[in-house]
Enzyme design. Sequence first.
Site, PDB file in Angstrom:
ATOM      1  N   HIS A   1      10.875   9.914  13.296  1.00 33.77           N
ATOM      2  CA  HIS A   1       9.900   8.744  13.118  1.00 33.77           C
ATOM      3  C   HIS A   1       8.388   9.326  13.405  1.00 33.77           C
ATOM      4  O   HIS A   1       7.670   9.136  14.051  1.00 33.77           O
ATOM      5  CB  HIS A   1       9.943   7.752  14.099  1.00 33.77           C
ATOM      6  CG  HIS A   1       9.386   6.438  13.820  1.00 33.77           C
ATOM      7  ND1 HIS A   1       9.601   5.137  14.023  1.00 33.77           N
ATOM      8  CD2 HIS A   1       8.097   6.466  12.693  1.00 33.77           C
ATOM      9  CE1 HIS A   1       8.931   4.254  13.707  1.00 33.77           C
ATOM     10  NE2 HIS A   1       7.991   4.945  12.781  1.00 33.77           N
ATOM     11  N   ILE A   2       8.192  10.275  12.037  1.00 36.43           N
ATOM     12  CA  ILE A   2       6.805  10.811  12.342  1.00 36.43           C
ATOM     13  C   ILE A   2       6.095  10.654  10.665  1.00 36.43           C
ATOM     14  O   ILE A   2       5.241  11.508  10.341  1.00 36.43           O
ATOM     15  CB  ILE A   2       6.962  12.375  12.187  1.00 36.43           C
ATOM     16  CG1 ILE A   2       7.952  12.931  11.196  1.00 36.43           C
ATOM     17  CG2 ILE A   2       7.267  12.814  13.681  1.00 36.43           C
ATOM     18  CD1 ILE A   2       7.943  14.535  11.022  1.00 36.43           C
ATOM     19  N   GLY A   3       6.256   9.641  10.170  1.00 39.90           N
ATOM     20  CA  GLY A   3       5.836   8.890   9.162  1.00 39.90           C
ATOM     21  C   GLY A   3       3.872   9.198   8.905  1.00 39.90           C
ATOM     22  O   GLY A   3       3.256   9.694   8.251  1.00 39.90           O
TER      23      GLY A   3
ATOM     24  N   ARG B   1       0.790  -1.248  -0.063  1.00 41.82           N
ATOM     25  CA  ARG B   1       0.113  -0.132  -0.039  1.00 41.82           C
ATOM     26  C   ARG B   1       0.682   1.406   0.020  1.00 41.82           C
ATOM     27  O   ARG B   1       0.829   2.123  -0.819  1.00 41.82           O
ATOM     28  CB  ARG B   1      -0.919   0.106   1.238  1.00 41.82           C
ATOM     29  CG  ARG B   1      -2.236  -0.801   1.138  1.00 41.82           C
ATOM     30  CD  ARG B   1      -2.801  -0.975   2.545  1.00 41.82           C
ATOM     31  NE  ARG B   1      -2.044  -1.657   3.599  1.00 41.82           N
ATOM     32  CZ  ARG B   1      -2.302  -2.611   3.802  1.00 41.82           C
ATOM     33  NH1 ARG B   1      -3.442  -3.426   3.634  1.00 41.82           N
ATOM     34  NH2 ARG B   1      -1.465  -3.229   4.849  1.00 41.82           N
ATOM     35  N   ILE B   2       1.838   1.127   0.934  1.00 43.08           N
ATOM     36  CA  ILE B   2       2.720   2.637   1.148  1.00 43.08           C
ATOM     37  C   ILE B   2       3.752   2.826  -0.039  1.00 43.08           C
ATOM     38  O   ILE B   2       3.797   3.938  -0.697  1.00 43.08           O
ATOM     39  CB  ILE B   2       3.459   2.696   2.510  1.00 43.08           C
ATOM     40  CG1 ILE B   2       2.353   2.480   3.563  1.00 43.08           C
ATOM     41  CG2 ILE B   2       4.017   4.027   2.659  1.00 43.08           C
ATOM     42  CD1 ILE B   2       2.943   2.388   4.927  1.00 43.08           C
TER      43      ILE B   2
ATOM     44  N   GLU C   1      16.428   3.209  17.646  1.00 44.08           N
ATOM     45  CA  GLU C   1      15.447   4.077  17.776  1.00 44.08           C
ATOM     46  C   GLU C   1      15.309   4.424  19.568  1.00 44.08           C
ATOM     47  O   GLU C   1      15.064   3.142  20.138  1.00 44.08           O
ATOM     48  CB  GLU C   1      14.190   3.983  17.314  1.00 44.08           C
ATOM     49  CG  GLU C   1      14.008   4.720  15.836  1.00 44.08           C
ATOM     50  CD  GLU C   1      12.500   4.833  15.515  1.00 44.08           C
ATOM     51  OE1 GLU C   1      12.784   4.353  14.203  1.00 44.08           O
ATOM     52  OE2 GLU C   1      11.694   4.825  15.888  1.00 44.08           O
TER      53      GLU C   1
ATOM     54  N   SER D   1       9.863  -6.491  -5.432  1.00 48.02           N
ATOM     55  CA  SER D   1       8.739  -6.699  -4.421  1.00 48.02           C
ATOM     56  C   SER D   1       8.593  -8.241  -4.482  1.00 48.02           C
ATOM     57  O   SER D   1       8.999  -8.862  -5.498  1.00 48.02           O
ATOM     58  CB  SER D   1       7.498  -6.260  -4.634  1.00 48.02           C
ATOM     59  OG  SER D   1       6.290  -6.187  -3.641  1.00 48.02           O
ATOM     60  N   ARG D   2       7.904  -8.822  -3.291  1.00 53.10           N
ATOM     61  CA  ARG D   2       7.754 -10.317  -3.718  1.00 53.10           C
ATOM     62  C   ARG D   2       6.667 -10.664  -4.647  1.00 53.10           C
ATOM     63  O   ARG D   2       6.823 -11.636  -5.331  1.00 53.10           O
ATOM     64  CB  ARG D   2       6.754 -10.769  -2.181  1.00 53.10           C
ATOM     65  CG  ARG D   2       8.019 -10.991  -1.224  1.00 53.10           C
ATOM     66  CD  ARG D   2       7.271 -11.677  -0.163  1.00 53.10           C
ATOM     67  NE  ARG D   2       6.131 -10.807   0.407  1.00 53.10           N
ATOM     68  CZ  ARG D   2       5.428 -10.795   1.465  1.00 53.10           C
ATOM     69  NH1 ARG D   2       5.642 -11.810   2.263  1.00 53.10           N
ATOM     70  NH2 ARG D   2       4.312 -10.011   1.742  1.00 53.10           N
TER      71      ARG D   2
ATOM     72  N   ARG E   1      11.314   1.030   8.389  1.00 57.17           N
ATOM     73  CA  ARG E   1      12.042   0.562   9.560  1.00 57.17           C
ATOM     74  C   ARG E   1      13.572   0.476   9.642  1.00 57.17           C
ATOM     75  O   ARG E   1      14.178   0.189   8.528  1.00 57.17           O
ATOM     76  CB  ARG E   1      11.449  -0.772  10.134  1.00 57.17           C
ATOM     77  CG  ARG E   1      10.058  -0.830  10.646  1.00 57.17           C
ATOM     78  CD  ARG E   1       9.917  -0.161  11.860  1.00 57.17           C
ATOM     79  NE  ARG E   1       8.647  -0.475  12.489  1.00 57.17           N
ATOM     80  CZ  ARG E   1       7.705   0.371  12.270  1.00 57.17           C
ATOM     81  NH1 ARG E   1       7.689   1.449  11.406  1.00 57.17           N
ATOM     82  NH2 ARG E   1       6.514   0.304  12.759  1.00 57.17           N
TER      83      ARG E   1
HETATM   84  C1  GLV Z   1       4.697   3.524  12.055  1.00 58.57           C
HETATM   85  O1  GLV Z   1       6.021   3.489  11.990  1.00 58.57           O
HETATM   86  C2  GLV Z   1       3.700   2.333  12.243  1.00 58.57           C
HETATM   87  O2  GLV Z   1       4.243   1.225  11.907  1.00 58.57           O
HETATM   88  O3  GLV Z   1       2.613   2.624  12.197  1.00 58.57           O
END
Ligand code: GLV
Length: 316
Positions: free
Chosen positions: A283-285, A155-156, A265, A175-176, A236
């Site tokens: 880490h603010i995605g 998705r992302i 982290e 991708s797989r 990650r």
């Molecule tokens: C953020 O990093 C999440 O996994 O939701």
Amino acid sequence: MKVYITRKIQSKAIKYLRDNGLTVSVYKEDKPIPKSVLIKNIKNIDALIPLLTDKIDEEIIDSMTKCKIIANFAVGYENIDVDYAKRKNIIVTNTPDVLTDSTADLAMTLALACSRRLFESRKLIDDGKFKHWKPNLLLGYEIKDKIFGIIGAGRIGEATAKRAYAFGAKIFYHSRSVNNKMEKDLNAKKVSLNKLLNISDFISLHIPSNEKTFHLLNKDNLKLLKRNAVIINTARGDIIDEVELAKILKKGKIFSVGLDVYENEPKIHPELLKLNKIVLMPHIGSATVEARTAMAMLAAKNVVNFLHWGKPITPV
Ligand code: GLV
């Protein structure tokens, strides 16, 4: 029935849980809950809503005598021992979809910030070195006509690819499985990981952290990158060997790096902190009002749906 939440999440979700007849307790401090405090507070709960900073291991799972659902407030769930939870008949859910656009926006933010040298620009101004316009001051790269490599076409990954395509990039991915939609709509091409690293101008990571993806980018294959490559990680930290990444960036073997996530982290490798051609974010995605509200509501709905009707919305 009782729910324990390891941090104060959006109040709309807490209200939703209470409106649905659940007794809610929340850890009050805005920092990760110490393990001993967590264990003390969860003995008799029916549902746990943890954050990605809470390691839900065998000891924690064993300390809950009645818990039936762990509803993670994150899409990633490497913080939970899912196999062990399953063995104990505890269902685990996550928060997919609702943070896709937020995270893809951040991946593009980093791609642009790196390619247009945002951090160095600000530093130059702060250092009082912006004296006049110069033909060669802080030249970067455009995204148009570049190869934008996506690792992980879920998705992302797909949402990031769409954005890069809109900027005029050519989309390649590793991708797989084949992503037919990306191939049809974005003319994306699936290639091997090594080929992707070798041809891409931008590389953006969108895969989970697990034993198969640990240091997927490492000393051996980072060598394949182009000199103008920009690496973006909003997934990650442990997917890239951070030490090796710092080394190649320091030696000028790639153009820039944009990171939102780190191997240990919240610690960031000191070598990365010394570099200029890097953009670092804490880490603010998923840190948008829209995404965080939706994540909190999805976690709450997973709990309510499961405890009342036995049907979680997004089990992992
Ligand atoms: C953020 O990093 C999440 O996994 O939701």
